[in-house]
Structures are given as C-alpha cells and as structure tokens.
Design a protein around this motif. Structure first.
Motif, mmCIF file in Angstrom:
data_model
loop_
_atom_site.group_PDB
_atom_site.id
_atom_site.type_symbol
_atom_site.label_atom_id
_atom_site.label_comp_id
_atom_site.label_asym_id
_atom_site.label_seq_id
_atom_site.Cartn_x
_atom_site.Cartn_y
_atom_site.Cartn_z
ATOM 1 N N ASP A 17 0.827 -1.211 0.000
ATOM 2 C CA ASP A 17 0.000 0.000 0.000
ATOM 3 C C ASP A 17 0.858 1.255 0.000
ATOM 4 N N PHE A 20 1.649 3.302 -3.208
ATOM 5 C CA PHE A 20 0.643 4.188 -3.790
ATOM 6 C C PHE A 20 0.539 5.524 -3.059
ATOM 7 N N ASN A 21 1.141 5.610 -1.883
ATOM 8 C CA ASN A 21 1.021 6.820 -1.075
ATOM 9 C C ASN A 21 2.098 7.831 -1.477
ATOM 10 N N GLY A 80 -3.506 3.861 -2.075
ATOM 11 C CA GLY A 80 -3.686 2.426 -2.158
ATOM 12 C C GLY A 80 -5.105 1.959 -1.969
ATOM 13 N N VAL A 81 -6.069 2.875 -2.095
ATOM 14 C CA VAL A 81 -7.486 2.500 -2.036
ATOM 15 C C VAL A 81 -8.039 2.518 -3.463
ATOM 16 N N PHE A 95 -6.694 4.326 -8.574
ATOM 17 C CA PHE A 95 -6.053 4.091 -7.284
ATOM 18 C C PHE A 95 -5.811 5.430 -6.609
ATOM 19 N N ARG A 164 -9.451 -2.000 -0.426
ATOM 20 C CA ARG A 164 -8.005 -2.112 -0.579
ATOM 21 C C ARG A 164 -7.668 -3.389 -1.336
ATOM 22 N N PHE A 165 -6.419 -3.497 -1.740
ATOM 23 C CA PHE A 165 -5.981 -4.676 -2.471
ATOM 24 C C PHE A 165 -6.055 -5.906 -1.582
ATOM 25 N N PHE A 171 -4.437 -7.543 -6.938
ATOM 26 C CA PHE A 171 -3.260 -6.790 -6.527
ATOM 27 C C PHE A 171 -2.499 -6.318 -7.760
#
Length: 240
Positions: A17, A20-21, A80-81, A95, A164-165, A171
């Motif tokens: 996650d 992605f941030n 990451g959501v 994403f 979330r994944f 994924f």
C-alpha cells in the motif's frame, strides 16, 4: 510496437500500500510496466499497465474537485485504495494517491501471460470482453481503454470500489519491466475549461500504438503536443 503477448520471466512481487502513497503524477509514471492481477473463477487474469492519468483535488478535471461524497470517499483516503466508477457505459479503475482527492486512472493495459496467468487466463479475458460481433477481441485491443480493461479483467464497481488490495483476489505486481522513457501528454475526455491543457497523461512508448489514443500519431509534435520524460518526470531531449 511490442509483441501481442508479453511473457514474464520474473517472479515479481505485489506492491505494498505504501507504494501508492505518493504524488499522483509520480505514481502514474511508476505504475507503467506494473501488472494488475485479478482472480476470477480460479484464474489470474492479468494486464500490464501501459497508460495512466493523474488527477488532483485542486484541478477542475478531477472527480474530487466536485467535493466529498460517500461515492467518492475512496479518493479522500490514503494511497492504495481502489476507486471505481461508471464511465462510457462501463467500469473504470483508479487508485488513490498521496493527499486527499488525488488519484491515478488506469487508462489502458495489455494482456500479460506468465506462469501464473497462462493461455487459459487470456482466453477467459477474451470471453469476458468480445468485440461488437461477439468474436474474440485481438489481444492488442483487449484492454485498450479504461472500460475495456475492466471488462477483460472482470473488475466491477460494486465488487471493488472503496476497497483495498487483496493478495488473494486483486493486486498490482512489480515484474521488473518498467520503461526508462515515457511519453507525457494531455488527458483524454476532459471538457473545455476543466484544465484539459494539463499534461497529466503518461504512456509506455512500447505500447503507444495500442493505448486509448496514440500520442505519436501523425500530426502530433514533440515538445508541444507531447514530451519524453524519465520516471522522475524530467524532460528528455528525445526518445531513448
């Protein structure tokens, strides 16, 4: 143009996650070459990401600029959501990135086969996304657009929006095959007056001919209509 089916020789690894941030444009660049995997009826349907678009809260082209709603809540969560919505009669995959309201749209992909996603998976993707006559769609066009991508991978808004994944179901994987040089250009489908001029669209040049709209098509001018950049977003003098 790249071959019709790309075969992975690397085991790769799922992205955490935390990947992605980060800034939306940086994320949009670094997602190129990564592989989305979705498990459907025991098969891992997979596509390499070849085209992305970055969106920010403060610019008029983004959904988040319209304000927070329960439907758009995923855009205001940390990176990451998954944010999915309906567009052009189909599902679209996004994403969330760092910062409230910032996100990346997965604009198009390309079928990916390897030891995890074999010929049976590709056949299932073609079954899920036939052409207008009901025939198997050519692999090069199977994921060439945001709704075609979701259809081929079996991704639906009700199943994945604001989630979330899940390592057992959906994924994004790093298979170690990211392009060194990218194409940066304007996003598609942005209405006039809604920051349509921003160059927030990124394309893997090896797949430019099979993305939503080829940025290297006849009449496009380097340095004006598009530019070459590296993974950090720095402009390059020419294609490498």
């Amino acid at each position: 143009m790249a071959s019709s089916i790309q075969v992975s020789r690397s085991a790769g690894q799922a992205l955490p996650d935390a990947f992605f941030n980060r800034d939306a444009s940086q994320l949009a660049r670094e997602l190129l070459g990564k592989v989305i995997r979705h498990r459907v009826d025991g098969l891992w349907l997979s596509a390499r990401i070849i085209e992305t678009e970055a969106y920010y809260l403060e610019e008029k082209g983004s959904h988040a600029s319209l304000g927070y709603t329960e439907k758009r809540r995923a855009l205001f969560m940390d990176g990451g959501v998954i944010y999915m919505y309906y567009a052009r009669g189909g599902d679209s995959l996004n994403f969330s990135a760092a910062g409230p309201g910032n996100a990346v749209l997965i604009k198009s992909g390309h079928p990916w086969t390897d030891s995890l996603s074999g010929p049976e998976a590709l056949a299932r993707m073609q079954q899920l996304n036939p052409d207008a006559q009901g025939r198997p769609r050519p692999p090069s066009r199977l994921c060439a657009g945001q709704t075609l991508l979701c259809r081929a991978l079996g991704l639906k808004v009700p199943d994945w929006d604001a989630r979330r994944f899940d390592a057992g179901a959906l994924f994004v994987e790093d298979v170690g095959d990211s392009p060194a040089a990218l194409i940066r250009t304007t996003r598609l489908g942005i209405p006039l007056g809604r920051d349509e001029h921003l160059h927030h669209r990124y394309v893997d040049p090896g797949y430019a001919a099979v993305c939503t709209r080829n940025p290297l098509r006849r009449g496009q001018r380097a340095g004006q209509d598009y530019s070459w950049v590296d993974l950090a977003g720095m402009e390059l003098p020419a294609a490498s």
